[in-house]
Structures are given as structure tokens and as C-alpha cells.
Design an enzyme around this catalytic site. Structure first.
Site, PDB file in Angstrom:
ATOM      1  N   THR A  15      -5.253 -69.225  62.775  1.00 29.12           N
ATOM      2  CA  THR A  15      -3.342 -70.296  63.522  1.00 29.12           C
ATOM      3  C   THR A  15      -3.249 -71.001  63.178  1.00 29.12           C
ATOM      4  O   THR A  15      -2.127 -71.115  62.793  1.00 29.12           O
ATOM      5  CB  THR A  15      -3.403 -69.414  64.137  1.00 29.12           C
ATOM      6  N   SER A  64     -10.822 -66.664  61.957  1.00 23.75           N
ATOM      7  CA  SER A  64     -12.199 -67.273  62.646  1.00 23.75           C
ATOM      8  C   SER A  64     -12.330 -65.797  63.320  1.00 23.75           C
ATOM      9  O   SER A  64     -13.639 -65.583  63.918  1.00 23.75           O
ATOM     10  CB  SER A  64     -11.458 -67.091  63.964  1.00 23.75           C
ATOM     11  N   THR A  98      -8.448 -69.216  66.952  1.00 17.49           N
ATOM     12  CA  THR A  98      -8.801 -68.712  68.461  1.00 17.49           C
ATOM     13  C   THR A  98      -9.328 -67.792  68.822  1.00 17.49           C
ATOM     14  O   THR A  98      -9.899 -67.124  70.407  1.00 17.49           O
ATOM     15  CB  THR A  98      -7.084 -69.160  69.117  1.00 17.49           C
TER      16      THR A  98
END
Length: 333
Positions: A15, A64, A98
Site C-alpha cells: 500500500t 504483500s 501491511t
């Protein structure tokens, strides 16, 4: 004139690198599949160059959920190369999504070979968003990486002006900025403006100097996580065994139990030679090594979350398959 510290910034995507359709696209920005590399991120946040000499390192821009062992291994190698190439390097910052940031942070905290501080940073809002946290999070991470007090603390995670230990921190909210928390122990320190303050240390072992070397590995032994719930009957455990798992982690019912069918399947797996570790889905607290667990040949994950217990167990299995030796790794790291 004050010399700026030298800090490397490795961009892995996430992000913090993402651009949505417009400044109000806070939730569906992944649909654009548009992510900036490390150089472009630094260009978008020019203030970084006023606080450090930042060396951009293009790694690969990925969401991620796509990051795992291969990226961990390559990041270990990349950090090693950067430290060798820049003897005056103050620290390394890794930008990361994250969703799996805590797993990458813990894996690196067990496998890095460098002495310089390594800080992972992400953001909850894309870099293109109105009131994005990407810029200030990255500024705080660079300041933490460059701070002399950050040395010798293992891999650090910095978001929302807070410094957390890689082993202890976990993501607790989908969208709130204060998502990264350390439930049992709290933050290590804080970044307030230009000041980096520490208040405690994490006591468990960390890199460099651990027995885990992944630089030459093609992969880790297969370790799966079985999630406990009412009426779980062991089907997942047996499927993982059939798929070739060498270890299993139970995300057990607190304080470290499983429904009868699941418990029987875990015990069968342990008798068959798999190393089985009991964690808990509760999110915090130590799993006690009870008589029942001992009788079933199941180890305690200490207070590691299931996803982190999986990483440590997989690394431990590169060294030993003896349950007693694996248990010692869980007591140390």
C-alpha cells in the site's frame, strides 16, 4: 554543516507504494495494480532527502500477500550486499505491504546477517490518497533506522509514530492507522518529529548471529497452520499431512486446546514424526505446556502468534527434527 546519515530504502511494493484511481480511493486501490518503485517513492516524498541521504533500491513491487520465503531470502542477500557496499550505512528501511509485514519482519529478524538497523514500514492508505500516512510513516522509519539507539534491537517495525519489535507486533485492524500493536508488552519506543525515543527492549534472541541461514536455500520445510473452531474434526490436519507437511502449528482455542477430533489428529501427526506446536487464536498470551499437551507430544509456541510460530518452526526444521531441540528454539527466539 551536519552530515546526513546514509539510509538505504528497499521498495517491495504494498500500500505504501500504491496509487489508486483518485485521492479518495482508500479501499479499492489494488484494482489499479499501480505501484511505485523505490526511486519514484522518494521522488514523491522529497522531504526524505532533507533528513538523510537515502539510497533507493528497487526490489520488486508486489502486493504483500505475494511475498514469502523467496523474497525473505533475497532481502537477506540484498541487505548483506548494501552493508558491504556502503560501510558508512546507518540503517536500512524496507517498504512493505501491511498484510504480511509482521511475517517478513519476524523472518528477517531471525535470518539477517547485518549489524545495521533494519526497519520495516508500511501504510494503511495508499500514497495517492488524501491524508495518506505513507509519507510520514516513511520519514519516521528513516529516522528510526538512522538513530544510534536502534542498533542491536533486531528488526523493527515503524508505523503511526510507534516503534515495535518484529517478534511481538501484529496487525489488528483492517483500515485504522493504529493497526500495528504489541498486545502483551506495548511499543519499544516512539518517533516524535526528529526525536527517536526508546523505553524498553525485546528480550528474545534475534539476528545477526542466529543459527538460521537461508541465503543458500531453495525453500523451507513445509509447515502448515490448522485453525481450531467448534466441531473441528482434524480434516485439515490430515490434509496437511497428506500434502507433505513436516511440521504443524495449531491456532488453538485459548489457552491452547483443540476440539477432540482435532486434538486426536494433532496427536496422530506428532506420533507419525511431524513436529506439532500449539499456538492460540486469541492473539496474545503464552500457551502453557500442560500435561495433556506433553502426553500428545505437542510443543508450546510460547506467545508467538500462529503465523509467526509457523516461521520459527520452519526455520527450526532446517536445523533439527528433534522436538526437544525445537522446543529450545521456541524458548530462545
Amino acid at each position: 554543516m551536519t552530515t546526513r546519515p546514509k539510509v538505504a530504502f528497499i521498495g517491495t511494493g504494498g500500500t505504501i507504494s500504491s496509487r489508486g484511481r483518485d485521492s479518495l480511493d482508500l479501499l479499492d486501490y489494488t484494482a489499479t495494480d499501480d505501484r511505485l518503485d523505490a526511486h519514484a517513492i522518494l521522488d514523491a516524498i522529497p522531504d526524505l532527502r532533507t533528513i538523510a541521504e537515502v539510497i533507493p533500491v528497487a526490489f520488486r513491487a508486489a502486493p504483500s500477500p505475494a511475498i514469502g520465503f523467496a523474497e525473505w531470502r533475497d532481502l537477506v542477500r540484498q541487505c548483506e550486499d548494501l552493508a558491504a557496499e556502503h560501510p558508512d550505512l546507518a540503517g536500512i528501511v524496507i517498504g512493505h505491504g501491511t498484510a504480511t509485514l509482521e511475517e517478513t519482519a519476524y523472518a528477517l529478524s531471525l535470518t539477517l546477517t547485518v549489524e545495521v538497523p533494519v526497519v520495516l514500514v508500511g501504510s494503511q492508505r495508499p500514497i495517492s490518497a488524501l491524508s495518506s500516512d505513507a509519507g510520514l510513516n516513511l520519514v519516521a522509519a528513516v529516522r528510526a533506522a538512522a538513530a544510534p539507539g536502534s542498533r542491536g534491537r533486531g528488526v523493527l517495525v515503524v508505523l503511526n509514530d510507534e516503534i515495535q519489535a518484529a517478534r511481538e507486533v501484529t496487525k489488528t485492524s483492517v483500515a485504522r492507522l493504529q493497526t500495528f500493536r504489541t498486545p502483551d508488552f506495548g511499543v519499544l519506543g516512539q518517533v516524535d518529529g526528529a526525536t527517536v525515543r526508546y523505553y524498553r527492549r525485546a528480550e528474545r534472541g534475534h539476528a545477526p548471529g542466529t543459527p538460521f541461514d537461508i541465503r543458500g536455500l531453495d525453500g523451507l520445510p513445509r509447515v502448515d497452520v490448522s485453525y481450531a473452531y467448534a466441531d473441528a474434526d482434524g480434516t485439515a490436519v490430515r490434509a496437511f499431512r497428506d500434502a507433505g507437511a513436516r511440521g504443524l502449528v495449531s491456532a488453538g482455542l485459548a489457552p491452547g486446546m483443540a476440539p477432540p477430533g482435532e486434538a486426536d489428529a494433532l496427536a496422530e501427526a506428532a506420533r507419525a514424526g511431524l513436529v506439532v506446536v500449539m499456538s492460540t487464536r486469541a492473539g496474545s498470551g503464552v500457551v502453557p505446556l500442560t500435561t495433556r499437551l506433553r502426553q500428545r507430544g505437542i510443543l508450546s509456541a510460547d506467545n508467538l502468534t500462529p503465523q509467526k510460530a509457523r516461521i520459527l518452526l520452519a526455520l527450526a526444521l532446517t536445523r533439527t527434527r528433534e522436538p526437544e531441540a525445537v522446543a529450545e528454539f521456541f524458548a530462545t527466539y
